[in-house]
Design a protein around this motif. Sequence first.
Motif, PDB file in Angstrom:
ATOM      1  N   LEU A 241      -0.002  29.136  40.249  1.00 24.52           N
ATOM      2  CA  LEU A 241       0.505  30.495  40.441  1.00 24.52           C
ATOM      3  C   LEU A 241       0.723  30.802  41.916  1.00 24.52           C
ATOM      4  CD1 LEU A 241       1.196  33.327  39.420  1.00 24.52           C
ATOM      5  CD2 LEU A 241      -1.253  33.854  39.438  1.00 24.52           C
ATOM      6  N   LEU A 242      -0.272  30.504  42.746  1.00 22.52           N
ATOM      7  CA  LEU A 242      -0.162  30.818  44.175  1.00 22.52           C
ATOM      8  C   LEU A 242       0.873  29.934  44.868  1.00 22.52           C
ATOM      9  CD1 LEU A 242      -3.916  31.467  45.031  1.00 22.52           C
ATOM     10  CD2 LEU A 242      -2.100  33.139  44.620  1.00 22.52           C
ATOM     11  N   LYS A 243       1.053  28.730  44.372  1.00 23.07           N
ATOM     12  CA  LYS A 243       2.083  27.844  44.930  1.00 23.07           C
ATOM     13  C   LYS A 243       3.461  28.482  44.764  1.00 23.07           C
ATOM     14  CE  LYS A 243       4.040  23.188  44.416  1.00 23.07           C
ATOM     15  NZ  LYS A 243       3.913  21.876  43.702  1.00 23.07           N
ATOM     16  N   LEU A 244       3.726  29.021  43.596  1.00 27.03           N
ATOM     17  CA  LEU A 244       5.006  29.682  43.334  1.00 27.03           C
ATOM     18  C   LEU A 244       5.146  30.966  44.145  1.00 27.03           C
ATOM     19  CD1 LEU A 244       5.232  29.273  39.453  1.00 27.03           C
ATOM     20  CD2 LEU A 244       6.704  28.174  41.147  1.00 27.03           C
ATOM     21  N   TYR A 245       4.067  31.737  44.194  1.00 31.19           N
ATOM     22  CA  TYR A 245       4.094  33.015  44.915  1.00 31.19           C
ATOM     23  C   TYR A 245       4.331  32.814  46.408  1.00 31.19           C
ATOM     24  CZ  TYR A 245       2.317  37.315  47.039  1.00 31.19           C
ATOM     25  OH  TYR A 245       2.172  38.446  47.801  1.00 31.19           O
ATOM     26  N   GLU A 246       3.594  31.878  46.972  1.00 36.38           N
ATOM     27  CA  GLU A 246       3.693  31.653  48.421  1.00 36.38           C
ATOM     28  C   GLU A 246       5.018  31.032  48.836  1.00 36.38           C
ATOM     29  OE1 GLU A 246       0.180  29.383  49.084  1.00 36.38           O
ATOM     30  OE2 GLU A 246      -1.161  31.133  48.879  1.00 36.38           O
ATOM     31  N   SER A 247       5.694  30.373  47.905  1.00 37.23           N
ATOM     32  CA  SER A 247       7.011  29.788  48.208  1.00 37.23           C
ATOM     33  C   SER A 247       8.152  30.691  47.738  1.00 37.23           C
ATOM     34  CB  SER A 247       7.142  28.411  47.541  1.00 37.23           C
ATOM     35  OG  SER A 247       7.007  28.515  46.131  1.00 37.23           O
TER      36      SER A 247
ATOM     37  N   SER B 233      -9.604  36.923  38.863  1.00 39.95           N
ATOM     38  CA  SER B 233      -8.968  36.816  37.555  1.00 39.95           C
ATOM     39  C   SER B 233      -7.540  36.293  37.675  1.00 39.95           C
ATOM     40  CB  SER B 233      -8.948  38.193  36.884  1.00 39.95           C
ATOM     41  OG  SER B 233      -7.936  38.292  35.913  1.00 39.95           O
ATOM     42  N   PHE B 234      -7.169  35.380  36.777  1.00 40.41           N
ATOM     43  CA  PHE B 234      -5.794  34.873  36.772  1.00 40.41           C
ATOM     44  C   PHE B 234      -4.810  36.011  36.543  1.00 40.41           C
ATOM     45  CE2 PHE B 234      -2.075  33.426  34.373  1.00 40.41           C
ATOM     46  CZ  PHE B 234      -1.544  32.500  35.262  1.00 40.41           C
ATOM     47  N   HIS B 235      -5.017  36.785  35.471  1.00 33.82           N
ATOM     48  CA  HIS B 235      -4.070  37.861  35.187  1.00 33.82           C
ATOM     49  C   HIS B 235      -4.226  39.040  36.151  1.00 33.82           C
ATOM     50  CE1 HIS B 235      -3.402  35.816  31.202  1.00 33.82           C
ATOM     51  NE2 HIS B 235      -2.183  36.078  31.597  1.00 33.82           N
ATOM     52  N   GLY B 236      -5.396  39.160  36.769  1.00 38.13           N
ATOM     53  CA  GLY B 236      -5.536  40.138  37.841  1.00 38.13           C
ATOM     54  C   GLY B 236      -4.617  39.777  39.004  1.00 38.13           C
ATOM     55  N   THR B 237      -4.536  38.499  39.300  1.00 35.64           N
ATOM     56  CA  THR B 237      -3.628  38.016  40.342  1.00 35.64           C
ATOM     57  C   THR B 237      -2.178  38.203  39.915  1.00 35.64           C
ATOM     58  OG1 THR B 237      -5.286  36.351  40.951  1.00 35.64           O
ATOM     59  CG2 THR B 237      -3.058  36.033  41.796  1.00 35.64           C
ATOM     60  N   VAL B 238      -1.886  37.889  38.659  1.00 29.57           N
ATOM     61  CA  VAL B 238      -0.530  38.040  38.128  1.00 29.57           C
ATOM     62  C   VAL B 238      -0.031  39.468  38.285  1.00 29.57           C
ATOM     63  CG1 VAL B 238       0.815  38.121  35.986  1.00 29.57           C
ATOM     64  CG2 VAL B 238      -0.565  36.114  36.513  1.00 29.57           C
ATOM     65  N   PHE B 239      -0.847  40.440  37.867  1.00 26.66           N
ATOM     66  CA  PHE B 239      -0.380  41.827  37.911  1.00 26.66           C
ATOM     67  C   PHE B 239      -0.393  42.407  39.324  1.00 26.66           C
ATOM     68  CE2 PHE B 239      -0.774  41.404  33.359  1.00 26.66           C
ATOM     69  CZ  PHE B 239       0.387  42.060  32.947  1.00 26.66           C
ATOM     70  N   SER B 240      -1.176  41.830  40.222  1.00 22.85           N
ATOM     71  CA  SER B 240      -1.068  42.201  41.638  1.00 22.85           C
ATOM     72  C   SER B 240       0.314  41.800  42.139  1.00 22.85           C
ATOM     73  CB  SER B 240      -2.156  41.490  42.458  1.00 22.85           C
ATOM     74  OG  SER B 240      -3.439  41.885  42.040  1.00 22.85           O
ATOM     75  N   ILE B 241       0.755  40.623  41.738  1.00 21.51           N
ATOM     76  CA  ILE B 241       2.079  40.133  42.130  1.00 21.51           C
ATOM     77  C   ILE B 241       3.179  40.968  41.483  1.00 21.51           C
ATOM     78  CG2 ILE B 241       3.674  38.183  41.886  1.00 21.51           C
ATOM     79  CD1 ILE B 241       1.198  36.327  42.105  1.00 21.51           C
ATOM     80  N   ILE B 242       3.064  41.228  40.192  1.00 21.56           N
ATOM     81  CA  ILE B 242       4.091  41.993  39.478  1.00 21.56           C
ATOM     82  C   ILE B 242       4.270  43.386  40.083  1.00 21.56           C
ATOM     83  CG2 ILE B 242       4.573  43.179  37.284  1.00 21.56           C
ATOM     84  CD1 ILE B 242       3.436  40.690  35.860  1.00 21.56           C
ATOM     85  N   PHE B 243       3.158  44.047  40.445  1.00 24.30           N
ATOM     86  CA  PHE B 243       3.247  45.399  41.006  1.00 24.30           C
ATOM     87  C   PHE B 243       3.427  45.394  42.527  1.00 24.30           C
ATOM     88  CE2 PHE B 243       1.424  46.529  36.857  1.00 24.30           C
ATOM     89  CZ  PHE B 243       2.200  47.639  36.537  1.00 24.30           C
ATOM     90  N   GLY B 244       3.618  44.212  43.102  1.00 23.27           N
ATOM     91  CA  GLY B 244       3.927  44.113  44.527  1.00 23.27           C
ATOM     92  C   GLY B 244       2.792  44.527  45.439  1.00 23.27           C
ATOM     93  N   LYS B 245       1.555  44.212  45.057  1.00 22.01           N
ATOM     94  CA  LYS B 245       0.392  44.614  45.849  1.00 22.01           C
ATOM     95  C   LYS B 245      -0.090  43.478  46.752  1.00 22.01           C
ATOM     96  CE  LYS B 245       0.387  48.570  43.798  1.00 22.01           C
ATOM     97  NZ  LYS B 245       0.687  49.835  44.530  1.00 22.01           N
ATOM     98  N   ASP B 246      -0.607  43.859  47.917  1.00 19.42           N
ATOM     99  CA  ASP B 246      -1.308  42.871  48.735  1.00 19.42           C
ATOM    100  C   ASP B 246      -2.625  42.572  48.030  1.00 19.42           C
ATOM    101  OD1 ASP B 246       0.622  42.807  50.732  1.00 19.42           O
ATOM    102  OD2 ASP B 246      -0.268  44.495  51.804  1.00 19.42           O
ATOM    103  N   PHE B 247      -3.048  41.330  48.070  1.00 21.70           N
ATOM    104  CA  PHE B 247      -4.255  40.968  47.325  1.00 21.70           C
ATOM    105  C   PHE B 247      -4.962  39.784  47.954  1.00 21.70           C
ATOM    106  CE2 PHE B 247      -0.859  38.379  45.573  1.00 21.70           C
ATOM    107  CZ  PHE B 247      -1.452  37.135  45.370  1.00 21.70           C
ATOM    108  N   LYS B 248      -6.217  39.644  47.565  1.00 19.91           N
ATOM    109  CA  LYS B 248      -7.005  38.476  47.934  1.00 19.91           C
ATOM    110  C   LYS B 248      -7.505  37.845  46.646  1.00 19.91           C
ATOM    111  CE  LYS B 248     -10.757  36.861  50.938  1.00 19.91           C
ATOM    112  NZ  LYS B 248      -9.856  36.106  51.837  1.00 19.91           N
ATOM    113  N   CYS B 249      -7.191  36.582  46.461  1.00 20.54           N
ATOM    114  CA  CYS B 249      -7.581  35.876  45.242  1.00 20.54           C
ATOM    115  C   CYS B 249      -8.837  35.061  45.502  1.00 20.54           C
ATOM    116  CB  CYS B 249      -6.425  34.979  44.794  1.00 20.54           C
ATOM    117  SG  CYS B 249      -6.808  33.994  43.350  1.00 20.54           S
TER     118      CYS B 249
END
Length: 336
Positions: A310-316, A280-296
């Motif tokens: 989204l992942l481009k911004l997160y990974e950079s 899920s896009f927003h599942g990934t978003v809220f994993s990032i917001i809450f600082g969780k390790d995740f697999k997309c």
Amino acid sequence: MKVGIITQPLDHNYGGILQNYALQKVLKQFNIDSITFDYLPGKQPFFRYILSCIKTCLLSFSSQKRSFYKWNTEDVYRKKIFDDFVKKNIVKTKIIRKYQSKLIVLNRLDALIVGSDQVWRPKYNYRLTDIYLKFCKGMFVKRIAYAASFGVDYWEYSSKQTQECSKLVKKFDAISVREESGIKLCKEHLGVGATWVLDPTLLLTKEDYLPICEEIPICNEKYLAAYVLNENEETTATYEKEAAARGLVIKKFHADSKSTLTVPEWLAIFRDSSYVVTDSFHGTVFSIIFGKDFKCLYNKTRGPARFDSLLKLYESSKIDEMREFSLNWLKKALEK
């Protein structure tokens, strides 16, 4: 100034509801009043359903395969688990079944914001020209697209839709898109420039969301949250493998008409998880917001281009920088 917001229906979509909540909260921080047009689909004309089935059959012979859609034989109403949150936290009109210009007059609106979510994806909007504001033709109102999404990085519009929407979008005062690929789609197919910005949910931080779920007891059990919208043998094997490797129990949850979690309970799943597997896009978003390790897991059916940006911004590590840029863009667009 008072702004009207046009977005996807606020029904069984946790991320869709929270992105609208976030946008209203940001506008309030700007000292701007806002109201969301509470559009929920009415009965779908049978001929529209037949046309949709024919298109699905034709696409099965291409690389753009999709699932058949359910025919809406009744008006859609919001389930109580979502309605309680929406009524309490989102300023909205009464439920409407179609967009009309009188809504602008009745609510004394100075501007309209289209977005976010996949508002510009035809498979989710059979009245696509309404989302390009055809219904307010000739009215003196500011038109802004904030983080509008096509969902994919290729063009899905018919020639007629392209012709109509390209005319309508040129009346917008400012245009931004949620995916970087949307810039190219706007330029090549609609003939307009666009700016890449963040989904509204990412304009807020963890501290903004914690009060929403503060009454949900914290779960001290370590678990893997499996938030998979399109589950199959491969996705199941993936989250079972990840859970086993980390010694975690699995908690599965989903988002559809059978959902049972309230919005605060849904947020608490991310708050308390040790690891997240999601398509899920927003599942990934809220994993990032809450600082969780995740697999997309890329969800090709729902739109993989959303994950790329989204992942481009997160990974950079550029989400904070992009948040400031996006807030400034929106503020300037409203001040023009």
